[in-house]
Design a protein around this motif. Structure first.
Motif, short mmCIF file in Angstrom:
data_model
loop_
_atom_site.label_atom_id
_atom_site.label_comp_id
_atom_site.label_asym_id
_atom_site.label_seq_id
_atom_site.Cartn_x
_atom_site.Cartn_y
_atom_site.Cartn_z
N MET A 1 -42.90 76.01 52.86
CA MET A 1 -42.10 75.78 53.98
C MET A 1 -41.60 74.42 53.85
O MET A 1 -40.49 74.15 54.49
N PHE A 2 -42.61 73.43 53.63
CA PHE A 2 -42.15 72.04 53.74
C PHE A 2 -40.81 71.93 52.66
O PHE A 2 -40.10 71.23 52.92
N ALA A 10 -38.78 74.14 51.74
CA ALA A 10 -37.56 74.60 52.26
C ALA A 10 -36.92 73.72 53.04
O ALA A 10 -35.71 73.56 53.20
N LEU A 11 -37.91 73.12 54.16
CA LEU A 11 -37.23 72.29 55.18
C LEU A 11 -36.49 70.96 54.36
O LEU A 11 -35.48 70.55 54.71
N ARG A 12 -37.23 70.67 53.31
CA ARG A 12 -36.81 69.45 52.55
C ARG A 12 -35.43 69.68 51.94
O ARG A 12 -34.42 69.08 51.90
N ASN A 13 -35.29 70.86 51.40
CA ASN A 13 -33.92 71.36 50.82
C ASN A 13 -32.91 71.49 51.59
O ASN A 13 -31.69 71.13 51.53
N TRP A 14 -33.42 71.93 53.02
CA TRP A 14 -32.12 72.21 54.04
C TRP A 14 -31.65 70.73 54.24
O TRP A 14 -30.40 70.58 54.29
#
Lengths: 422, 153, 359
Positions: free
Chosen positions: C1-2, C4-8
């Motif tokens: 999840m972390f 994914a957030l970073r990618n976003w």
């Protein structure tokens, strides 16, 4: 009345000249008015006769426009001493001591005259003086007693409201003491001379001289001034009650009132003394050297029991207040905020003060009301102080927990860094 | 699940670090956040402010009577006159700091300690008090009598 | 999840590029490396000040009639109010101390020299601001000590020739220290100074980031001659973890100070009460205060106080511009600047101690 025509004469001349509009003449008369040949010589004479312009200008009379002539007569405008101080010029010379009250009274007992200067100034001083011990002795031919100038001064006489005046509240006790504390001078009169020494140890003197409370009593407050006579044993209570009204109310309903009157005892003075009144402590109710009750009462009787009871309740409240104070001080020194309780402590002290006043009713039930009120407040304050300490300990416990957490993080970080850098 | 390639002691060490850092961080954050959360909740005792106080309820006083109230760190005296108007003054005697009282018989303010008397405007009229008592503003708000410090003009 | 957030964020901000310099940032390691922590600790304490300051704002009310009561309310009625206020006060004092220590460490390590002149200037300005924070914040509880310290402090400002009087009136909001002064100081403390400080702080950090950490000149010469002797650690995470340890340590110290020695409240200010004897400013102004007291009232034909204020102004200016007097050759460092720094440190410390014990 001798000075009146003289004074009005001068005023009349000045008035005429002003009407004539003659400036030169006004200047001349003005010169004549201020010319005072008396001072030319007397400024240089040794003390009893010496009066300088500087000294005389301090005198309230000089400031109001009176001159040497107003009291001594004569012709101050004349430069020839023989003529200036001649009987023809109305010169009275040295005023005899016996004549002084009369001379001062010639103006000060005349409401119409005094009104010109200060309409609210009393004019009954001479009448009062005649009723005083001083006045009566003077009339009987004793010239050692005080006349106006002995207390008020002469030639540099200041208004009593002037702090430098010899009769200002701050100074008047010293002025009285000049004679009354002089054992030599008072020889032949059958009164003590230690009043001033005693007074200077009293709580009233402390209030007046040290704290500067001008409302504190000094000699004339109790003895009167112009009509100075001791207030008399049966009237002392009335004198004290002028300020100590509440004590008076309590004393009125006490059993002592009747008893003291019947025995011709001087009310308040019996327990508190007169000139050397010191700050009363609870020890007065005790059995020690300061104790007063047991001078009359028998140990073990009903009154002795009441005395012991009163002392116990006062001591109890006093101790309760001290304990609460200590608890609050401890809390404060640990940085706790207890100002609310500190404020309430003031009310507890008020209750104690009130109880000490109520003591004058010598009724345990009345005193107990005040004591209970005070005890209640003190107990609450003590609790506040203790609660504050409990709260402090709770804070320290909380700190301990968070310090452990912080310590764990520090150790964890240290280990983590070690692992990271292998 | 990935297989941990590390040796047993290294794994144990890793666990120790995890325990220390994890629980330490959690506990320390809790010990920071908890006081802040408690701080955010306003206390039940409302802070009225220093220059205003509810001295009494309307029903508490009868005409020609008075009560002592707390004003900041000093006592105050609230008087209801016979005509139903209110007056509030400092209750600390200017002589030696005793608490003064209203005398309904004299319609004056009296200090029991040394028989000092003030009039209803706080002026020292007789006895030892050297100065007048401070006078406060009084106004009514609903059934509350609110006393405030005199505003400087 | 972390991840994914970073990618976003990376897709929208180019996050990785943004923090790339941080990844590559290194900190030199040598026996004086410990001094590098001071700036970070000061920054951390500043953060604490912002956080506790915002919390205090929830209950504090400026105004001569209310300020003292509201602080009293915070200290007694609000849960943990005592803790928040005590931490704010203690942290303020610690921050001023670490800021001073930071300044002196930079001086002794000669970290101010080219190309870091602007870092020094922005840092000095921040130090002045921090002292301004201290001066303005001290008045806010509106207690007797603060009231008179402010009176004396603003009086000294009034000694400056020509500009002094208008400056004093500007600071006081009138001829005297009154409720108007409190309103002003509150404005300075929570709006003007934080705004300025934030801008300067960002500039200061940006400069540090751009220029990297300075190495003491002697070491720099050695390392230039012998590049293999060079020791560094990465900023992230190695240095940051150590810095975190320092922060946690600071937190522990703050907690102990706040819980064991809660900041007291004093007595409400009363302008009509005579000044209590021995009024002294906060410790960080003591050295100036004591100096002004020691200068004779007349030096030659100039007023002593005026002379003192002018001298401090001049010294402050020289201090601000100190890097510009330094040579940029590590081998030709000017020793007099180090001498001056030693003297200044001794003077400030000595005068503060003297001022503390002087009657």
């Amino acid at each position: 009345m001798a000075i009146l025509p003289n004074r009005f004469g001068l005023l009349g001349v000045a008035h005429d000249c002003a009407l004539a509009g003659c400036l030169v003449l006004v200047a001349c008369v003005g010169y004549g008015q201020t010319k005072n040949s008396c001072l030319d010589c007397h400024a240089a004479l040794p003390d009893p006769l010496g009066v300088t312009q500087e000294k005389f200008s301090q005198d309230i009379h000089a400031q109001k426009g009176l001159t040497c002539v107003s009291c001594h007569g004569g012709d101050a405008a004349n430069d020839d001493p023989d003529k200036a101080m001649s009987a023809k010029a109305g010169w009275k010379g040295n005023i005899e001591r016996r004549q002084i009250p009369q001379l001062c009274g010639s103006c000060h007992s005349d409401p119409a005259y005094i009104r010109q200067f200060n309409p609210s100034l009393r004019t009954d001083q001479l009448g009062q003086y005649h009723t005083s011990v001083h006045g009566q002795r003077l009339a009987a031919g004793d010239t050692k007693v005080a006349v106006c100038t002995d207390c008020h001064g002469v030639h540099d006489l200041r208004a009593p409201s002037d702090p430098r005046s010899t009769v200002n509240p701050v100074n008047v006790a010293n002025t009285c003491a000049r004679c009354h504390a002089d054992a030599n001078y008072m020889k032949g009169y059958s009164i003590p001379t230690d009043q001033f020494t005693k007074y200077s140890t009293s709580v009233h003197y402390q209030a007046l001289a040290v704290r500067g409370d001008l409302s504190a009593p000094t000699c004339p407050t109790c003895h009167g001034n112009h009509g100075a006579v001791p207030p008399g044993t049966d009237k002392v209570q009335n004198v004290c009650s002028n300020c100590h009204a509440f004590q008076d109310q309590m004393y009125e309903q006490s059993s002592h009132k009747q008893a003291f009157q019947a025995a011709s005892l001087p009310g308040c003075v019996v327990c508190h003394g007169n000139h050397g009144i010191t700050y009363p402590t609870d020890a007065k109710l005790g059995t020690g050297p300061e104790a007063v009750c047991m001078r009359c009462h028998t140990p073990g009787d009903k009154c002795d029991q009441a005395r012991a009871e009163l002392l116990v309740s006062l001591t109890k409240l006093d101790q309760a207040i001290r304990n609460a104070d200590k608890a609050l001080a401890l809390a404060e020194s640990s940085g706790m905020e207890v100002s609310e309780a500190r404020l309430a402590q003031g009310q507890a002290v008020d209750s104690l003060t009130k109880a000490r006043v109520t003591i004058h009713s010598f009724r345990t039930d009345l005193v107990d009301q005040d004591i209970q009120a005070g005890l209640k407040i003190a107990a609450k304050d003590l609790q506040t102080g203790r609660d504050a300490m409990v709260e402090r300990n709770r804070r320290r416990a909380g700190l301990g927990v968070s310090l452990v957490a912080i310590g764990m993080v520090l150790v964890g970080l240290r280990l983590y860094i070690k692992k990271l850098e292998g | 699940m990935t297989v941990d390639p590390l040796s047993e002691p290294a794994q144990a060490r890793r666990r120790t670090i995890k325990v220390f850092l994890g629980s330490g961080l959690l506990a320390s954050f809790a010990s920071f956040i908890y006081p802040v959360l408690r701080y955010l909740i306003p206390p039940p005792v409302a802070d009225l402010g220093g220059d205003e106080i509810v001295a009494s309820k309307l029903s508490e006083l009868k005409p020609n009577s008075a009560k002592i109230f707390r004003f900041g760190s000093h006592p105050g005296l609230l008087i209801m006159n016979s005509d139903g108007t209110y007056r509030a003054l400092s209750a600390t005697c200017t002589h030696l700091g005793c608490t003064v009282q209203y005398r309904s018989d004299l319609r004056q303010i009296w200090c029991a300690c040394h028989n000092g008397i003030y009039d209803l405007n706080g002026r020292n009229v007789s006895g030892p008090p050297p100065r007048p008592l401070a006078v406060f503003d009084v106004h009514l708000r609903g059934d509350e009598i609110v006393v405030s410090r005199k505003r400087e003009a | 999840m972390f991840a994914a957030l970073r990618n976003w964020f990376d897709e929208r901000f180019d996050w990785d590029n943004l923090i790339a310099p941080l990844r590559h940032k290194t900190v030199p390691t040598h026996r004086l490396s410990y001094w590098y922590f001071l700036g970070g600790i000061t920054l951390f304490l500043f953060g604490i000040q912002v956080a506790t300051g915002i919390l205090l704002l929830l209950y504090y009310r400026p105004g001569a009639n209310e300020a003292f009561e509201s602080v009293q309310y915070i200290m007694t009625q609000v849960k943990f109010g005592w803790l928040i206020r005590s931490i704010h006060s203690w942290s303020a004092n610690l921050m001023i101390f670490t800021a001073f220590a930071h300044m002196f460490s930079v001086l002794f390590l000669k970290a101010y020299r080219k190309p870091r002149e602007l870092t020094w200037v922005s840092g000095m300005l921040l130090l002045f601001l921090v002292m301004g924070f201290g001066f303005s914040g001290y008045l806010l509880p509106w207690n007797t000590l603060a009231f008179f310290a402010t009176k004396v402090g603003t009086e000294i400002t009034g000694q400056v020739p020509i500009m002094g009087k208008p400056m004093m009136i500007f600071l006081r909001g009138g001829e005297e220290v009154t409720g108007a002064t409190l309103t002003r100081f509150f404005g300075f403390h929570v709006a003007v100074l934080p705004g300025l400080a934030t801008v300067l702080l960002l500039l200061h950090l940006l400069l540090v980031q751009r220029l990297g950490m300075s190495v003491p000149p002697k070491l720099e010469v050695q390392w230039t001659v012998n590049p293999s002797a060079r020791r560094e650690m990465t900023f992230f995470p190695n240095f940051l973890l150590r810095e975190m340890m320092a922060w946690y340590l600071a937190l522990g110290v703050l907690g102990v100070l706040a819980a064991v020695f809660p900041w007291n409240l004093g007595v409400k200010a009363d302008p009509f009460v005579p000044a209590p004897a021995g009024i002294k400013p906060e410790w960080y102004f003591l050295f100036m205060f004591q100096t002004l007291k020691l200068i004779p009232s007349k030096v030659w034909f100039i007023d002593g106080e005026v002379l003192g204020v002018l001298a401090f102004g001049l010294v402050g200016l020289v201090w601000l511009l100190l890097p510009f007097f330094e040579s940029d050759q590590p081998s030709h460092m000017k020793q007099w600047i180090t001498g001056l720094a030693v003297f200044a440190l001794a003077y400030v410390a000595g005068m503060s101690v003297y001022g503390h014990f002087a009657k």
